[in-house]
Enzyme design. Structure first.
Site, PDB file in Angstrom:
ATOM      1  N   ILE A 195      36.386  54.635  46.050  1.00 41.61           N
ATOM      2  CA  ILE A 195      37.208  53.985  44.996  1.00 41.61           C
ATOM      3  C   ILE A 195      38.059  52.917  45.678  1.00 41.61           C
ATOM      4  CG2 ILE A 195      38.871  54.343  43.127  1.00 41.61           C
ATOM      5  CD1 ILE A 195      38.736  57.349  43.662  1.00 41.61           C
ATOM      6  N   HIS A 196      37.965  51.689  45.220  1.00 41.69           N
ATOM      7  CA  HIS A 196      38.877  50.688  45.791  1.00 41.69           C
ATOM      8  C   HIS A 196      39.204  49.531  44.862  1.00 41.69           C
ATOM      9  CE1 HIS A 196      35.255  48.353  46.307  1.00 41.69           C
ATOM     10  NE2 HIS A 196      35.969  47.320  46.644  1.00 41.69           N
TER      11      HIS A 196
END
Ligand code: UDP
Length: 348
Positions: free
Chosen positions: A205-206
């Protein structure tokens, strides 16, 4: 001798540029100068890729990171212009969709230096994404647009960009082929994390759209926590997501959190995962390259063929299609298609 000035700054760009840089070194008549903007600077977000993927040390390092978009982009623009004036390259080559991509293409085109964009034509049709703005501007400034997919070519055509557009395949597939066997042999990450092949899932997740809003980050984390009832979820945590979770008080309980890993460890983790959950563009495709089903933690994707060919689904939608091979990413020679076209000035 044609001088290519490559601009990189973020993790996915090191991986893409590694493939092209190798092809440049193997092509007579081409020479490369590399500028690292400094956008990603942690050793495990930058140096490790240069070491593992044999990327020559950049000749110029701007060391610019942090701050808002305008601040970062502005400082990079100011810093890169004198380098372009001194180096006088024949081409500036930029990758993907980060602020470093925008800076390279904007600074070069203002100086009348032709720009080549690798991974051109991708669209999410969501202009709230900073990446979408960076892609749109770069594609319209570039003299050569190297598209990874047929959809990317069609996206550019729909915007009136048809000159200098080439479907070359996906340089990330080249990178995956380069690394998979080496990673299987040399990476010890499964043992050190106590993981058994095909009994864990891998997540990343970014994206700002998932990390900038507390409710959204909570929803993504809860989704992963639900999935971890089936198999443990390993999450190499991006620095931005770590900071956001801390700042907004989002607990990551129940997930196997590790620091970001190098490319060999990542390839090993991907290759042996049973499922992948990600908001990363690169990881969606890599899941397919390793033939692991993927769920994209977003409401749209630029890599629509991964969905239509049954390897990927959007997290709020069921899988749509029977799994089929995706031909358009090419055969692992995308980087050589890029260097051939750079050498010929775009003549096929
Ligand atoms: N990656 C990696 N280590 C990690 C997480 C990702 O090497 O801990 C690699 C991943 O395999 C892919 C690239 O980084 O090749 C994707 O970068 P990112 O997700 O940051 O950007 P995006 O692809 O969304 O532009």
């Amino acid at each position: 001798m044609l001088k290519i000035l490559t601009v990189v700054g973020a993790r996915p760009q090191f991986i893409k540029a590694a493939a092209v840089s190798r092809a440049i070194r193997e092509t007579d008549g081409l020479t490369e100068v590399m500028v690292h903007t400094g956008q990603h600077f942690d050793p495990n977000m930058s140096d490790v890729f240069f070491e593992e993927l044999d990327i020559p040390k950049p000749q110029h390092h701007l060391d610019i990171h942090g701050g808002g978009h305008a601040d970062m982009t502005g400082r990079m623009l100011i810093a890169i212009e004198p380098i372009l004036l001194t180096e006088k390259p024949d081409w500036v080559v930029v990758y993907g969709d980060t602020n470093s991509t925008l800076v390279g293409s904007l600074a070069a085109s203002k100086l009348h230096i032709p720009v080549a964009h690798v991974e051109a034509g991708l669209r999410s049709f969501n202009r709230r994404m900073p990446e979408e703005i960076n892609r749109l501007v770069t594609d319209h400034l570039a003299t050569l647009n190297f598209c990874p997919t047929a959809v990317a070519v069609a996206n550019l055509a729909a915007e009136g960009v048809t000159k200098g557009v080439h479907h070359v395949g996906d340089v990330m597939y080249d990178a995956t082929l380069f690394v998979t066997d080496k990673a299987e042999e040399s990476s010890t990450i499964l043992t050190s994390l106590g993981l058994v092949p095909k009994t864990y899932s891998l997540a990343t997740i970014h994206r700002a759209e998932n990390t900038d809003d507390r409710e959204q980050l909570l929803a993504v984390v809860r989704f992963l926590q639900d999935q971890s009832q089936k198999y443990p979820v390993v999450l190499p945590l991006h620095p931005r997501t770590r900071q956001a979770a801390l700042r907004m008080g989002v607990a990551l309980d129940g997930l196997k959190i590790i620091d970001p890993v190098g490319y060999f460890d990542m390839a090993k983790l991907l290759h042996n995962a049973i499922e992948v959950y990600t908001d990363s563009g690169g990881v969606q495709k890599e899941a397919y390259f390793h033939r692991v089903p993927c769920t994209t933690l977003r409401d749209e994707t630029e890599w629509t063929e991964t969905i239509s060919h049954g390897w990927n689904r959007l997290w709020m939608q069921p899988a749509q299609a029977v799994r089929r091979e995706i031909e358009e990413y090419g055969t692992g020679r995308a980087a050589y298609n890029v260097t051939r076209l750079l050498s010929s000035g775009g003549s096929p």
